[in-house]
Design a protein around this motif. Structure first.
Motif, PDB file in Angstrom:
ATOM      1  N   ASP A 137      -3.750 -32.567 -81.645  1.00 30.50           N
ATOM      2  CA  ASP A 137      -5.064 -32.215 -81.107  1.00 30.50           C
ATOM      3  C   ASP A 137      -4.944 -31.139 -80.035  1.00 30.50           C
ATOM      4  N   ALA A 138      -5.791 -30.140 -80.108  1.00 33.93           N
ATOM      5  CA  ALA A 138      -5.897 -29.133 -79.056  1.00 33.93           C
ATOM      6  C   ALA A 138      -7.008 -29.548 -78.103  1.00 33.93           C
ATOM      7  N   ASP A 139      -6.717 -29.534 -76.825  1.00 32.42           N
ATOM      8  CA  ASP A 139      -7.664 -30.013 -75.820  1.00 32.42           C
ATOM      9  C   ASP A 139      -8.666 -28.912 -75.490  1.00 32.42           C
ATOM     10  N   VAL A 140      -9.790 -28.913 -76.206  1.00 31.40           N
ATOM     11  CA  VAL A 140     -10.807 -27.881 -75.955  1.00 31.40           C
ATOM     12  C   VAL A 140     -11.654 -28.221 -74.739  1.00 31.40           C
ATOM     13  N   GLU A 141     -11.614 -29.454 -74.263  1.00 32.71           N
ATOM     14  CA  GLU A 141     -12.442 -29.858 -73.130  1.00 32.71           C
ATOM     15  C   GLU A 141     -12.008 -29.192 -71.839  1.00 32.71           C
ATOM     16  N   ARG A 142     -10.757 -28.797 -71.772  1.00 28.29           N
ATOM     17  CA  ARG A 142     -10.302 -28.174 -70.533  1.00 28.29           C
ATOM     18  C   ARG A 142     -10.647 -26.681 -70.453  1.00 28.29           C
ATOM     19  N   LYS A 143     -11.229 -26.164 -71.546  1.00 26.55           N
ATOM     20  CA  LYS A 143     -11.671 -24.772 -71.526  1.00 26.55           C
ATOM     21  C   LYS A 143     -13.075 -24.672 -70.932  1.00 26.55           C
ATOM     22  N   ASP A 144     -13.366 -23.533 -70.323  1.00 26.64           N
ATOM     23  CA  ASP A 144     -14.711 -23.320 -69.785  1.00 26.64           C
ATOM     24  C   ASP A 144     -15.725 -23.321 -70.917  1.00 26.64           C
ATOM     25  N   GLU A 145     -16.901 -23.870 -70.658  1.00 24.37           N
ATOM     26  CA  GLU A 145     -17.927 -23.964 -71.691  1.00 24.37           C
ATOM     27  C   GLU A 145     -18.290 -22.601 -72.255  1.00 24.37           C
ATOM     28  N   GLY A 146     -18.330 -21.593 -71.414  1.00 26.87           N
ATOM     29  CA  GLY A 146     -18.722 -20.275 -71.895  1.00 26.87           C
ATOM     30  C   GLY A 146     -17.722 -19.652 -72.837  1.00 26.87           C
ATOM     31  N   ASP A 147     -16.469 -20.160 -72.802  1.00 25.20           N
ATOM     32  CA  ASP A 147     -15.428 -19.555 -73.628  1.00 25.20           C
ATOM     33  C   ASP A 147     -15.500 -20.007 -75.071  1.00 25.20           C
ATOM     34  N   SER A 148     -16.159 -21.129 -75.345  1.00 23.89           N
ATOM     35  CA  SER A 148     -16.034 -21.735 -76.669  1.00 23.89           C
ATOM     36  C   SER A 148     -17.269 -21.547 -77.544  1.00 23.89           C
ATOM     37  N   ALA A 149     -18.218 -20.715 -77.122  1.00 26.81           N
ATOM     38  CA  ALA A 149     -19.421 -20.522 -77.930  1.00 26.81           C
ATOM     39  C   ALA A 149     -19.098 -19.681 -79.163  1.00 26.81           C
ATOM     40  N   VAL A 150     -19.599 -20.107 -80.320  1.00 30.54           N
ATOM     41  CA  VAL A 150     -19.432 -19.345 -81.550  1.00 30.54           C
ATOM     42  C   VAL A 150     -20.790 -19.252 -82.238  1.00 30.54           C
ATOM     43  N   PHE A 151     -20.879 -18.381 -83.235  1.00 29.37           N
ATOM     44  CA  PHE A 151     -22.163 -18.165 -83.884  1.00 29.37           C
ATOM     45  C   PHE A 151     -22.095 -18.400 -85.383  1.00 29.37           C
ATOM     46  N   SER A 152     -21.186 -17.752 -86.053  1.00 32.11           N
ATOM     47  CA  SER A 152     -21.080 -17.872 -87.501  1.00 32.11           C
ATOM     48  C   SER A 152     -19.720 -18.444 -87.872  1.00 32.11           C
ATOM     49  N   PRO A 153     -19.657 -19.695 -88.348  1.00 33.16           N
ATOM     50  CA  PRO A 153     -18.359 -20.303 -88.695  1.00 33.16           C
ATOM     51  C   PRO A 153     -17.592 -19.503 -89.736  1.00 33.16           C
ATOM     52  N   GLU A 154     -18.300 -18.860 -90.664  1.00 31.59           N
ATOM     53  CA  GLU A 154     -17.628 -18.101 -91.715  1.00 31.59           C
ATOM     54  C   GLU A 154     -16.877 -16.891 -91.169  1.00 31.59           C
ATOM     55  N   GLU A 155     -17.235 -16.446 -89.956  1.00 30.16           N
ATOM     56  CA  GLU A 155     -16.592 -15.267 -89.379  1.00 30.16           C
ATOM     57  C   GLU A 155     -15.525 -15.625 -88.348  1.00 30.16           C
ATOM     58  N   LEU A 156     -15.138 -16.898 -88.321  1.00 25.33           N
ATOM     59  CA  LEU A 156     -14.041 -17.319 -87.459  1.00 25.33           C
ATOM     60  C   LEU A 156     -12.701 -16.971 -88.096  1.00 25.33           C
ATOM     61  N   THR A 157     -11.720 -16.675 -87.269  1.00 26.77           N
ATOM     62  CA  THR A 157     -10.336 -16.549 -87.715  1.00 26.77           C
ATOM     63  C   THR A 157      -9.469 -17.403 -86.793  1.00 26.77           C
ATOM     64  N   LEU A 158      -8.415 -17.957 -87.345  1.00 28.78           N
ATOM     65  CA  LEU A 158      -7.565 -18.868 -86.573  1.00 28.78           C
ATOM     66  C   LEU A 158      -6.098 -18.593 -86.866  1.00 28.78           C
ATOM     67  N   THR A 159      -5.300 -18.579 -85.810  1.00 27.36           N
ATOM     68  CA  THR A 159      -3.846 -18.609 -85.972  1.00 27.36           C
ATOM     69  C   THR A 159      -3.328 -19.806 -85.179  1.00 27.36           C
ATOM     70  N   TRP A 160      -2.813 -20.775 -85.898  1.00 33.33           N
ATOM     71  CA  TRP A 160      -2.175 -21.948 -85.276  1.00 33.33           C
ATOM     72  C   TRP A 160      -0.695 -21.837 -85.601  1.00 33.33           C
ATOM     73  N   VAL A 161       0.066 -21.386 -84.622  1.00 30.86           N
ATOM     74  CA  VAL A 161       1.498 -21.170 -84.803  1.00 30.86           C
ATOM     75  C   VAL A 161       2.250 -22.387 -84.273  1.00 30.86           C
ATOM     76  N   VAL A 162       3.098 -22.969 -85.122  1.00 32.91           N
ATOM     77  CA  VAL A 162       3.907 -24.120 -84.732  1.00 32.91           C
ATOM     78  C   VAL A 162       5.324 -23.637 -84.464  1.00 32.91           C
ATOM     79  N   ILE A 163       5.844 -23.976 -83.283  1.00 33.78           N
ATOM     80  CA  ILE A 163       7.154 -23.491 -82.839  1.00 33.78           C
ATOM     81  C   ILE A 163       8.083 -24.670 -82.589  1.00 33.78           C
TER      82      ILE A 163
END
Length: 304
Positions: A137-163
């Motif tokens: 789980d990534a802790d999104v609650e510790r991010k500022d509310e203004g940082d996590s606003a999105v508009f169109s889910p189809e236009e999201l891109t994600l890189t989850w790199v496991v090291i």
């Protein structure tokens, strides 16, 4: 200077041009000749390229960990792992060689702008993690509310790199673009899935949940599942991650990732339908046996 070539330019000018190139072009240029190999191999060049591609790498621990290996890290992460994870990997064989710790570098963007950028450190050596379903789980609650606003889910891109910090290997564990977008029928949340299908039996990927009214990221996590629909255990998930890290890489089309996921989901749905049909047949057989037994007992009772 009529016969001047690009090699006659001042090294600082060439270095400035090289900083405008992307990773694959830079790697190709390094094969041109000895001078370009030296210029394109500068550690600072690859560090800046990695930081611009994955802002989460600015985390202090990752800066120390990758201090002299940004080029190899880019080679590990830029391309998707070759989808040849064996069935034995999904069974969690070779526990002694499984990563004892994973560091996740997560960067979520909307139309190129960073929505979330964070690092998750996970101790994977505990018996609890090994036995529980594989999930980070990534802790999104510790991010500022203004940082996590999105508009169109189809236009999201994600890189989850496991090291794996001990073996210094890494792998991109998700598709870059969504393979599916749906709405949760109870909460109304938008569920955006980024996934890679590895072999015929396993898939690994991230799920991003977006609030119906707030349009903000509520939850984001990485999980692994088998084709039958069940979540893999921590032990099995680590085996899949290890296999993906050690396997080859290929620069594939994102539409290919979506196609493979749809085929994977189709096989899973077909397996569920087959299992449901088998259960119905068993129920009918049990009902028939019960009815036959009842008729037999009734006939005996009447005959007496």
């Amino acid at each position: 200077m009529a016969n001047a070539t690009v090699e006659d330019l001042h090294p600082d000018l060439i270095a400035g041009v090289l900083r405008l190139l992307d990773g694959p072009t830079l790697a190709a240029l390094s094969c041109a000749n000895v001078r370009f190999r030296s210029l394109a191999g500068e550690p600072d060049l690859w560090r800046d390229l990695c930081l611009s591609s994955w802002p989460s790498l600015g985390h202090p621990r990752l800066l120390r960990l990758l201090a002299s290996s940004h080029r190899s890290f880019f080679a590990d992460v830029f391309s998707s792992p070759v989808c040849t994870v064996a069935e034995s990997a999904c069974s969690g064989d070779g526990e002694s060689s499984l990563p004892s710790e994973l560091i996740s570098a997560v960067d979520l963007r909307h139309r190129g702008s960073v929505v979330l950028s964070l690092v998750v450190e996970t101790d994977t050596s505990t018996s609890w993690f090994m036995a529980a379903p594989f999930r980070i789980d990534a802790d999104v609650e510790r991010k500022d509310e203004g940082d996590s606003a999105v508009f169109s889910p189809e236009e999201l891109t994600l890189t989850w790199v496991v090291i794996d910090p001990h073996r210094r290997r890494a792998v991109r564990a998700t598709s870059l673009r969504p393979v599916s977008v749906s709405r949760h029928w109870i909460t109304g949340e938008m569920v955006v899935r980024f996934a890679l299908v590895l072999g015929e039996e396993c898939a690994i990927g991230a799920v991003v949940k977006i609030g119906e009214e707030t349009r903000k990221v509520q939850e984001i996590y990485l999980a692994a599942e088998g084709v039958e629909g069940a979540c893999l255990s921590g032990r099995e998930g680590l085996a899949v991650v290890r296999s993906a890290m050690e396997g080859g890489r290929r620069q594939g089309d994102e539409s290919d990732a979506k196609r493979r996921w749809e085929e994977f989901a189709g096989r899973r749905q077909k397996m569920k339908e087959t299992a449901a049909k088998r259960e119905r047949l068993v129920d009918l057989a049990c009902a028939a046996v019960g009815a036959a037994a009842f008729v037999a007992l009734f006939t005996i009772a009447v005959a007496r």
